[in-house]
Design a protein around this motif. Sequence first.
Motif, PDB file in Angstrom:
ATOM      1  N   GLY A   1      -4.348   9.901  19.316  1.00  0.00           N
ATOM      2  CA  GLY A   1      -3.376   9.233  18.468  1.00  0.00           C
ATOM      3  C   GLY A   1      -3.045  10.047  17.231  1.00  0.00           C
ATOM      4  O   GLY A   1      -3.599  11.124  16.999  1.00  0.00           O
ATOM      5  N   TYR A   2      -2.150   9.491  16.422  1.00  0.00           N
ATOM      6  CA  TYR A   2      -1.644  10.237  15.275  1.00  0.00           C
ATOM      7  C   TYR A   2      -1.942   9.511  13.967  1.00  0.00           C
ATOM      8  O   TYR A   2      -1.131   9.494  13.033  1.00  0.00           O
ATOM      9  N   ALA A   3      -3.131   8.930  13.879  1.00  0.00           N
ATOM     10  CA  ALA A   3      -3.585   8.366  12.612  1.00  0.00           C
ATOM     11  C   ALA A   3      -3.672   9.475  11.574  1.00  0.00           C
ATOM     12  O   ALA A   3      -3.841  10.653  11.916  1.00  0.00           O
ATOM     13  N   PRO A   4      -3.551   9.144  10.289  1.00  0.00           N
ATOM     14  CA  PRO A   4      -3.582  10.192   9.263  1.00  0.00           C
ATOM     15  C   PRO A   4      -4.788  11.124   9.354  1.00  0.00           C
ATOM     16  O   PRO A   4      -4.651  12.336   9.161  1.00  0.00           O
ATOM     17  N   SER A   5      -5.948  10.585   9.658  1.00  0.00           N
ATOM     18  CA  SER A   5      -7.137  11.444   9.743  1.00  0.00           C
ATOM     19  C   SER A   5      -7.042  12.405  10.918  1.00  0.00           C
ATOM     20  O   SER A   5      -7.471  13.572  10.824  1.00  0.00           O
ATOM     21  N   ALA A   6      -6.467  11.951  12.050  1.00  0.00           N
ATOM     22  CA  ALA A   6      -6.324  12.816  13.220  1.00  0.00           C
ATOM     23  C   ALA A   6      -5.324  13.938  12.938  1.00  0.00           C
ATOM     24  O   ALA A   6      -5.554  15.102  13.300  1.00  0.00           O
ATOM     25  N   VAL A   7      -4.211  13.608  12.291  1.00  0.00           N
ATOM     26  CA  VAL A   7      -3.207  14.626  11.964  1.00  0.00           C
ATOM     27  C   VAL A   7      -3.772  15.604  10.943  1.00  0.00           C
ATOM     28  O   VAL A   7      -3.588  16.822  11.059  1.00  0.00           O
ATOM     29  N   ARG A   8      -4.467  15.094   9.948  1.00  0.00           N
ATOM     30  CA  ARG A   8      -5.095  15.983   8.958  1.00  0.00           C
ATOM     31  C   ARG A   8      -6.030  16.985   9.620  1.00  0.00           C
ATOM     32  O   ARG A   8      -5.953  18.197   9.361  1.00  0.00           O
ATOM     33  N   ASP A   9      -6.917  16.504  10.486  1.00  0.00           N
ATOM     34  CA  ASP A   9      -7.897  17.400  11.114  1.00  0.00           C
ATOM     35  C   ASP A   9      -7.227  18.422  12.029  1.00  0.00           C
ATOM     36  O   ASP A   9      -7.613  19.602  12.053  1.00  0.00           O
TER      37      ASP A   9
ATOM     38  N   HIS B   1      -2.271  13.934   2.986  1.00  0.00           N
ATOM     39  CA  HIS B   1      -1.789  15.303   2.775  1.00  0.00           C
ATOM     40  C   HIS B   1      -2.567  16.017   1.676  1.00  0.00           C
ATOM     41  O   HIS B   1      -2.736  17.239   1.701  1.00  0.00           O
ATOM     42  N   GLY B   2      -3.057  15.248   0.684  1.00  0.00           N
ATOM     43  CA  GLY B   2      -3.831  15.868  -0.387  1.00  0.00           C
ATOM     44  C   GLY B   2      -5.104  16.503   0.114  1.00  0.00           C
ATOM     45  O   GLY B   2      -5.517  17.574  -0.358  1.00  0.00           O
ATOM     46  N   GLN B   3      -5.754  15.881   1.093  1.00  0.00           N
ATOM     47  CA  GLN B   3      -6.976  16.454   1.665  1.00  0.00           C
ATOM     48  C   GLN B   3      -6.670  17.703   2.474  1.00  0.00           C
ATOM     49  O   GLN B   3      -7.450  18.662   2.479  1.00  0.00           O
ATOM     50  N   PHE B   4      -5.512  17.707   3.160  1.00  0.00           N
ATOM     51  CA  PHE B   4      -5.095  18.913   3.873  1.00  0.00           C
ATOM     52  C   PHE B   4      -4.879  20.063   2.890  1.00  0.00           C
ATOM     53  O   PHE B   4      -5.340  21.187   3.113  1.00  0.00           O
ATOM     54  N   THR B   5      -4.200  19.791   1.792  1.00  0.00           N
ATOM     55  CA  THR B   5      -3.946  20.828   0.795  1.00  0.00           C
ATOM     56  C   THR B   5      -5.245  21.337   0.190  1.00  0.00           C
ATOM     57  O   THR B   5      -5.423  22.549  -0.018  1.00  0.00           O
ATOM     58  N   GLN B   6      -6.161  20.438  -0.064  1.00  0.00           N
ATOM     59  CA  GLN B   6      -7.450  20.845  -0.629  1.00  0.00           C
ATOM     60  C   GLN B   6      -8.214  21.759   0.311  1.00  0.00           C
ATOM     61  O   GLN B   6      -8.866  22.717  -0.109  1.00  0.00           O
ATOM     62  N   ALA B   7      -8.107  21.514   1.615  1.00  0.00           N
ATOM     63  CA  ALA B   7      -8.846  22.309   2.598  1.00  0.00           C
ATOM     64  C   ALA B   7      -8.184  23.648   2.902  1.00  0.00           C
ATOM     65  O   ALA B   7      -8.867  24.609   3.278  1.00  0.00           O
TER      66      ALA B   7
ATOM     67  N   ARG C   1       0.844  -1.182   0.000  1.00  0.00           N
ATOM     68  CA  ARG C   1       0.000   0.000   0.000  1.00  0.00           C
ATOM     69  C   ARG C   1       0.889   1.245   0.000  1.00  0.00           C
ATOM     70  O   ARG C   1       1.801   1.364   0.809  1.00  0.00           O
ATOM     71  N   PRO C   2       0.647   2.173  -0.925  1.00  0.00           N
ATOM     72  CA  PRO C   2       1.470   3.381  -0.937  1.00  0.00           C
ATOM     73  C   PRO C   2       1.386   4.116   0.393  1.00  0.00           C
ATOM     74  O   PRO C   2       0.343   4.150   1.040  1.00  0.00           O
ATOM     75  N   ARG C   3       2.521   4.696   0.806  1.00  0.00           N
ATOM     76  CA  ARG C   3       2.542   5.419   2.074  1.00  0.00           C
ATOM     77  C   ARG C   3       1.622   6.629   2.029  1.00  0.00           C
ATOM     78  O   ARG C   3       1.015   6.994   3.022  1.00  0.00           O
ATOM     79  N   MET C   4       1.501   7.268   0.867  1.00  0.00           N
ATOM     80  CA  MET C   4       0.669   8.451   0.717  1.00  0.00           C
ATOM     81  C   MET C   4      -0.498   8.147  -0.217  1.00  0.00           C
ATOM     82  O   MET C   4      -0.354   7.416  -1.194  1.00  0.00           O
ATOM     83  N   ALA C   5      -1.644   8.751   0.070  1.00  0.00           N
ATOM     84  CA  ALA C   5      -2.834   8.513  -0.741  1.00  0.00           C
ATOM     85  C   ALA C   5      -2.730   9.202  -2.087  1.00  0.00           C
ATOM     86  O   ALA C   5      -3.335   8.758  -3.066  1.00  0.00           O
ATOM     87  N   THR C   6      -1.995  10.293  -2.158  1.00  0.00           N
ATOM     88  CA  THR C   6      -1.798  11.018  -3.406  1.00  0.00           C
ATOM     89  C   THR C   6      -0.308  11.263  -3.612  1.00  0.00           C
ATOM     90  O   THR C   6       0.486  11.159  -2.687  1.00  0.00           O
ATOM     91  N   GLU C   7       0.036  11.622  -4.834  1.00  0.00           N
ATOM     92  CA  GLU C   7       1.446  11.788  -5.181  1.00  0.00           C
ATOM     93  C   GLU C   7       2.095  12.878  -4.342  1.00  0.00           C
ATOM     94  O   GLU C   7       1.493  13.919  -4.070  1.00  0.00           O
ATOM     95  N   MET C   8       3.353  12.638  -3.947  1.00  0.00           N
ATOM     96  CA  MET C   8       4.073  13.585  -3.102  1.00  0.00           C
ATOM     97  C   MET C   8       4.775  14.647  -3.946  1.00  0.00           C
ATOM     98  O   MET C   8       5.294  14.359  -5.021  1.00  0.00           O
TER      99      MET C   8
END
Length: 345
Positions: A219-227, A255-261, A160-167
């Motif tokens: 915790g520091y799951a991706p969704s928690a860090v994003r929010d 990170h792509g969702q963070f950038t979008q927001a 599974r890619p480490r990132m959901a979208t391209e870095m």
Amino acid sequence: MVPAVVSSRFLSLGERIRIADRVRQPGISLRTIAAELGRPVSTIARELHRNRQSGGTYQPHAAHELAAGRRARPKVGKLVADPVLRAVVQDGLDQRWSPQQIARRLRRDHPDRSEWHVTCETIYQALYVQARGGLRREVAGWLRSGRVTRRPHVRPDQRRPRMATEMLMISDRPPEVADRAVPGHWEGDLIMGAFNRSAIGTLVERATRYVMLLHLPDGYAPSAVRDALIAKIATLPAQLRRSLTWDQGSEMHLHGQFTQATSMPVYFCDPHAPWQRGSNENTNGLLRQYFPKGTDLAVHTAEHLNAVAAELNDRPRMTLNWDSPTERMTQLLTTDHHQQCRNDP
């Protein structure tokens, strides 16, 4: 009849024709052929070793048929077909020998019996895969792993890619970020608690060294860090939301969702290059005075994190000509406010 679909892991007929054409040309190395086909050099060397004709020539169509014949399924396993070999392997398992130990001893003790030269994978398959059995299933529980079912091995191309979208890599950052001339570019990271079970997010503005801390009580799951990042960045004026630089930790999977927001691009450092976030690394060292290693970081409230950040931001810094980050940030915001007032009609 519909031909069977062959995995791309195996050489195709077209690739074998290409190999045959190139090996006939003088001065062409195996490394060159491998690069042209996008294959490892070992694959080309093994192909030529296995499938050359008796006279030393390589015929692609004949080689393809030979390879297909070896790949034909189903095959009767060696342990199923040979009860004596099966008994020898079973005896080794009864003595708590590992499959690797059994396979190596078979080769050493019976060098002239190539049909007994099984791999440890053959033994594991006989234990774990019932269709290829022949060994008592309860013996699997005696293996050092203690497992009675096989844990699947994931191939590199299936990970599974480490990132959901391209870095975006740090080499893609605008020059203005590197020289710290323009404020609003941040560096970020996590400091970890005991046993990596808790974390605090850290953000440092590159021009002023201003610090903000992210509260991550769950915790520091991706969704928690994003929010947490989105909420913290939302407190900043637009001129201070230009970019974020982070390492390649999996916490930034979204990170792509963070950038979008936030409209802030995220740039990722090269692996094992913490100096590319030098301000952030230095700040994380200072923060260990407040949050020692080996402690539970989830116990700290958001209010306490804000108080720690405020104390750090009030410290005079040599790199700021003994101004504090708070003073530099205040000067910056005041200048921007006056500039905006002059521009308003």
